[in-house]
Design a protein around this motif. Structure first.
Motif, PDB file in Angstrom:
ATOM      1  N   PHE A   1       0.853  -1.187   0.000  1.00 46.04           N
ATOM      2  CA  PHE A   1       0.000   0.000   0.000  1.00 46.04           C
ATOM      3  C   PHE A   1       0.893   1.243   0.000  1.00 46.04           C
ATOM      4  CE2 PHE A   1      -2.233  -3.412   2.145  1.00 46.04           C
ATOM      5  CZ  PHE A   1      -3.487  -3.393   1.559  1.00 46.04           C
ATOM      6  N   ASP A   2       0.654   2.116  -0.948  1.00 47.25           N
ATOM      7  CA  ASP A   2       1.407   3.352  -1.048  1.00 47.25           C
ATOM      8  C   ASP A   2       0.702   4.422  -0.208  1.00 47.25           C
ATOM      9  OD1 ASP A   2       3.645   4.774  -2.653  1.00 47.25           O
ATOM     10  OD2 ASP A   2       1.923   6.118  -2.818  1.00 47.25           O
ATOM     11  N   VAL A   3       1.433   4.990   0.751  1.00 48.69           N
ATOM     12  CA  VAL A   3       0.841   5.992   1.653  1.00 48.69           C
ATOM     13  C   VAL A   3       1.725   7.229   1.698  1.00 48.69           C
ATOM     14  CG1 VAL A   3       0.027   6.503   3.980  1.00 48.69           C
ATOM     15  CG2 VAL A   3      -0.156   4.174   3.089  1.00 48.69           C
TER      16      VAL A   3
ATOM     17  N   ASN B   1      -2.601  10.893   1.314  1.00 45.92           N
ATOM     18  CA  ASN B   1      -2.831  10.410  -0.051  1.00 45.92           C
ATOM     19  C   ASN B   1      -2.584   8.900  -0.070  1.00 45.92           C
ATOM     20  OD1 ASN B   1      -3.360  10.317  -2.758  1.00 45.92           O
ATOM     21  ND2 ASN B   1      -1.357  11.105  -3.397  1.00 45.92           N
ATOM     22  N   SER B   2      -3.640   8.136  -0.222  1.00 44.57           N
ATOM     23  CA  SER B   2      -3.523   6.684  -0.269  1.00 44.57           C
ATOM     24  C   SER B   2      -4.789   6.121  -0.908  1.00 44.57           C
ATOM     25  CB  SER B   2      -3.336   6.094   1.138  1.00 44.57           C
ATOM     26  OG  SER B   2      -4.513   6.253   1.902  1.00 44.57           O
ATOM     27  N   TRP B   3      -4.752   4.834  -1.180  1.00 43.56           N
ATOM     28  CA  TRP B   3      -5.941   4.154  -1.693  1.00 43.56           C
ATOM     29  C   TRP B   3      -7.066   4.320  -0.668  1.00 43.56           C
ATOM     30  CZ3 TRP B   3      -7.225  -1.579  -0.993  1.00 43.56           C
ATOM     31  CH2 TRP B   3      -8.304  -1.951  -1.811  1.00 43.56           C
ATOM     32  N   LEU B   4      -8.269   4.600  -1.137  1.00 43.29           N
ATOM     33  CA  LEU B   4      -9.384   4.850  -0.217  1.00 43.29           C
ATOM     34  C   LEU B   4      -9.647   3.682   0.716  1.00 43.29           C
ATOM     35  CD1 LEU B   4     -11.981   6.770  -2.424  1.00 43.29           C
ATOM     36  CD2 LEU B   4     -10.769   7.632  -0.421  1.00 43.29           C
ATOM     37  N   TYR B   5      -9.284   2.478   0.298  1.00 43.40           N
ATOM     38  CA  TYR B   5      -9.555   1.286   1.108  1.00 43.40           C
ATOM     39  C   TYR B   5      -8.294   0.764   1.805  1.00 43.40           C
ATOM     40  CZ  TYR B   5     -13.859   1.560  -1.538  1.00 43.40           C
ATOM     41  OH  TYR B   5     -15.031   2.013  -2.102  1.00 43.40           O
ATOM     42  N   THR B   6      -7.335   1.643   1.976  1.00 38.57           N
ATOM     43  CA  THR B   6      -6.136   1.260   2.722  1.00 38.57           C
ATOM     44  C   THR B   6      -6.525   0.837   4.135  1.00 38.57           C
ATOM     45  OG1 THR B   6      -4.763   2.797   1.469  1.00 38.57           O
ATOM     46  CG2 THR B   6      -3.914   2.068   3.602  1.00 38.57           C
TER      47      THR B   6
END
Length: 272
Positions: A57-59, A142-147
């Motif tokens: 996961f990119d955060v 800024n990350s995937w909404l479902y992180t």
């Protein structure tokens, strides 16, 4: 490791261990539980690819950290609702964050970020004491909404530690509110001891009987080591006192340097 509210509390626990439980234990010198905070606001940006359950996961996150003002610290508003030293973790007011921090999903993300910050705040960078009286603002996320929440917590903890590594850290000492009951003739002697040797600040002297006075003062806990014996000596056994925690206060540069040298000699080390 034993902890308690003052020397008398710890002596009672020690006596129970020795006499009631018949344990062979040795005790070192009493140590004061200090706290750490930041002297000036600091912000840090963090961008990493984190792995959870073999998924990446990119955060990207940015946190700003500042301490509460001196008045809030004195009012004991230096802890959050969960008892940690993090007073608040709030999102900055900007359109870029709105997608991530609004609604139920946004509340869960903010809770995950707070959990990461609180976890990291348990060990300060100066002498490993917990951090206290901090307000944290999430300026960027800024990350995937479902992180998943654990990933956001890990990112927040890492970002928080990174910011602290570049911060100017201030040591805080616990201040106690003490009530001392003594005969009227001994009030000046006790007040002199508080002011001259214990950095005490007198708040009031109340009449509690025909020949009894109650001195109310705020005193740094570190100066109250052995105070029960000292008060007995000052008042020929006619004085008594009780105390409770009041607030944390900043130490001077010289005091902080002295404590740092003492603690490092005991093996305390940086928490970062």
């Amino acid at each position: 490791l034993l902890s308690g509210m003052g020397e008398l509390h710890l002596e009672i626990v020690r006596d129970r261990l020795l006499k009631e439980f018949k344990l062979e234990v040795s005790f070192g010198d009493l140590q004061v539980s200090y706290r750490e905070t930041v002297n000036r606001p600091v912000s840090q940006r963090y961008h990493e690819e984190l792995t959870l359950h073999q998924k990446k996961f990119d955060v990207e996150m940015e946190l700003a950290i500042e301490s509460v003002d001196e008045e809030q610290m004195r009012d004991s508003a230096a802890v959050g609702d969960d008892g940690s030293g993090i007073v608040s973790v709030v999102p900055a007011r900007c359109k870029e964050l709105a997608t991530f921090v609004t609604g139920e999903a946004g509340a869960r993300r903010m809770a995950a970020i707070r959990a990461g910050v609180v976890s990291a705040a348990g060990r300060g960078p100066l002498l490993s004491f917990p951090l206290c009286g901090l307000q944290v603002t999430v300026k960027r996320l800024n990350s995937w909404l479902y992180t998943p929440a654990p990933v956001l917590s890990m990112a927040a903890a890492a970002c928080f530690r990174k910011a602290l590594a570049e911060a100017d850290i201030q040591l805080l000492e616990p201040i106690m509110r003490i009530e001392i009951t003594v005969p009227e003739a001994m009030v000046n002697k006790v007040l002199g001891d508080l002011a001259s040797y214990r950095r005490g600040i007198m708040e009031d002297v109340l009449t509690t009987g025909d020949d009894a006075r109650m001195i109310i003062a705020v005193v740094p806990l570190v100066t109250l080591k052995g105070y029960a014996r000292a008060l007995r000596s000052l008042t020929s056994g006619h004085g008594s006192f009780s105390m409770q925690f009041s607030h944390y206060a900043q130490l001077s540069i010289d005091q902080q340097k002295k404590i740092h040298e003492e603690m490092t000699s005991f093996g305390f080390s940086s928490g970062v």
